[in-house]
Motif scaffolding. Structure first.
Motif, PDB file in Angstrom:
ATOM      1  N   ILE A  28       0.865  -1.080  -0.055  1.00 35.49           N
ATOM      2  CA  ILE A  28      -0.153  -0.078  -0.036  1.00 35.49           C
ATOM      3  C   ILE A  28       0.869   1.148  -0.061  1.00 35.49           C
ATOM      4  O   ILE A  28       1.739   1.566   0.768  1.00 35.49           O
ATOM      5  N   ALA A  29       0.753   2.284  -0.885  1.00 39.26           N
ATOM      6  CA  ALA A  29       1.327   3.290  -1.021  1.00 39.26           C
ATOM      7  C   ALA A  29       1.374   4.448   0.002  1.00 39.26           C
ATOM      8  O   ALA A  29       2.066   5.032   0.664  1.00 39.26           O
ATOM      9  N   LEU A  30      -0.135   4.541   0.201  1.00 44.13           N
ATOM     10  CA  LEU A  30      -0.720   5.381   1.330  1.00 44.13           C
ATOM     11  C   LEU A  30      -1.479   4.825   2.357  1.00 44.13           C
ATOM     12  O   LEU A  30      -2.252   3.854   1.935  1.00 44.13           O
ATOM     13  N   LEU A  31      -1.169   5.116   3.418  1.00 43.36           N
ATOM     14  CA  LEU A  31      -1.776   4.477   4.726  1.00 43.36           C
ATOM     15  C   LEU A  31      -2.825   5.605   5.284  1.00 43.36           C
ATOM     16  O   LEU A  31      -2.804   6.596   5.270  1.00 43.36           O
ATOM     17  N   ASN A  32      -3.943   4.839   5.728  1.00 42.33           N
ATOM     18  CA  ASN A  32      -4.770   5.679   6.444  1.00 42.33           C
ATOM     19  C   ASN A  32      -4.511   5.474   7.824  1.00 42.33           C
ATOM     20  O   ASN A  32      -3.309   5.124   8.327  1.00 42.33           O
ATOM     21  N   ALA A  33      -5.215   6.413   8.648  1.00 47.78           N
ATOM     22  CA  ALA A  33      -4.932   6.560  10.181  1.00 47.78           C
ATOM     23  C   ALA A  33      -4.607   5.291  10.718  1.00 47.78           C
ATOM     24  O   ALA A  33      -3.752   4.938  11.625  1.00 47.78           O
ATOM     25  N   GLU A  34      -5.676   4.404  10.609  1.00 48.75           N
ATOM     26  CA  GLU A  34      -5.545   2.979  11.537  1.00 48.75           C
ATOM     27  C   GLU A  34      -4.383   2.514  10.993  1.00 48.75           C
ATOM     28  O   GLU A  34      -3.733   1.670  11.801  1.00 48.75           O
ATOM     29  N   GLN A  35      -3.843   2.275   9.718  1.00 56.55           N
ATOM     30  CA  GLN A  35      -2.902   1.595   9.021  1.00 56.55           C
ATOM     31  C   GLN A  35      -1.376   2.159   9.732  1.00 56.55           C
ATOM     32  O   GLN A  35      -0.678   1.580  10.082  1.00 56.55           O
ATOM     33  N   ALA A  36      -1.368   3.574   9.523  1.00 52.26           N
ATOM     34  CA  ALA A  36      -0.277   4.247  10.187  1.00 52.26           C
ATOM     35  C   ALA A  36      -0.290   4.142  11.614  1.00 52.26           C
ATOM     36  O   ALA A  36       1.026   3.831  11.958  1.00 52.26           O
ATOM     37  N   ALA A  37      -1.078   4.030  12.374  1.00 54.82           N
ATOM     38  CA  ALA A  37      -1.090   3.728  13.873  1.00 54.82           C
ATOM     39  C   ALA A  37      -0.461   2.248  14.338  1.00 54.82           C
ATOM     40  O   ALA A  37       0.287   2.208  14.736  1.00 54.82           O
TER      41      ALA A  37
END
Length: 94
Positions: free
Chosen positions: A18-27
């Motif tokens: 995944i190139a860009l992560l959402n907030a949940e993934q970033a956490a």
């Protein structure tokens, strides 16, 4: 969460495709809470990308952000202070 064992690497590889992560993934990637990530976004304390109403995170930006928060050891601080003192002392002699 996926784990990579290539070349002795046992660190988790979170969402590698995944190139860009959402907030949940970033956490998850940073091992932080999602609320911490959202609060950091609110105060512009973490790099993010805004696309429309979506807030997304590049892994490379997150890695750089983490690296910028490394606290130096006491020895490193002492060495740096000694270097600065020596530089100032040598400038006074000129």
């Amino acid at each position: 969460m996926q784990y990579s064992a290539t070349e002795g690497n046992t660190m988790p590889t979170v969402f590698p495709e995944i190139a860009l992560l959402n907030a949940e993934q970033a956490a998850q990637y940073l091992n932080l809470s999602e609320s911490f990530i959202r609060k950091a976004v609110g105060r512009n304390g973490i790099p993010f990308v805004r696309i429309g109403t979506r807030t997304l995170f590049r892994r490379s930006d997150l890695d750089t952000w983490v690296a910028s928060h490394i606290v130096p050891t006491a020895d490193a601080v002492s060495d740096q202070a000694s270097h600065i003192a020596a530089t100032l002392h040598s400038r006074r002699r000129v």
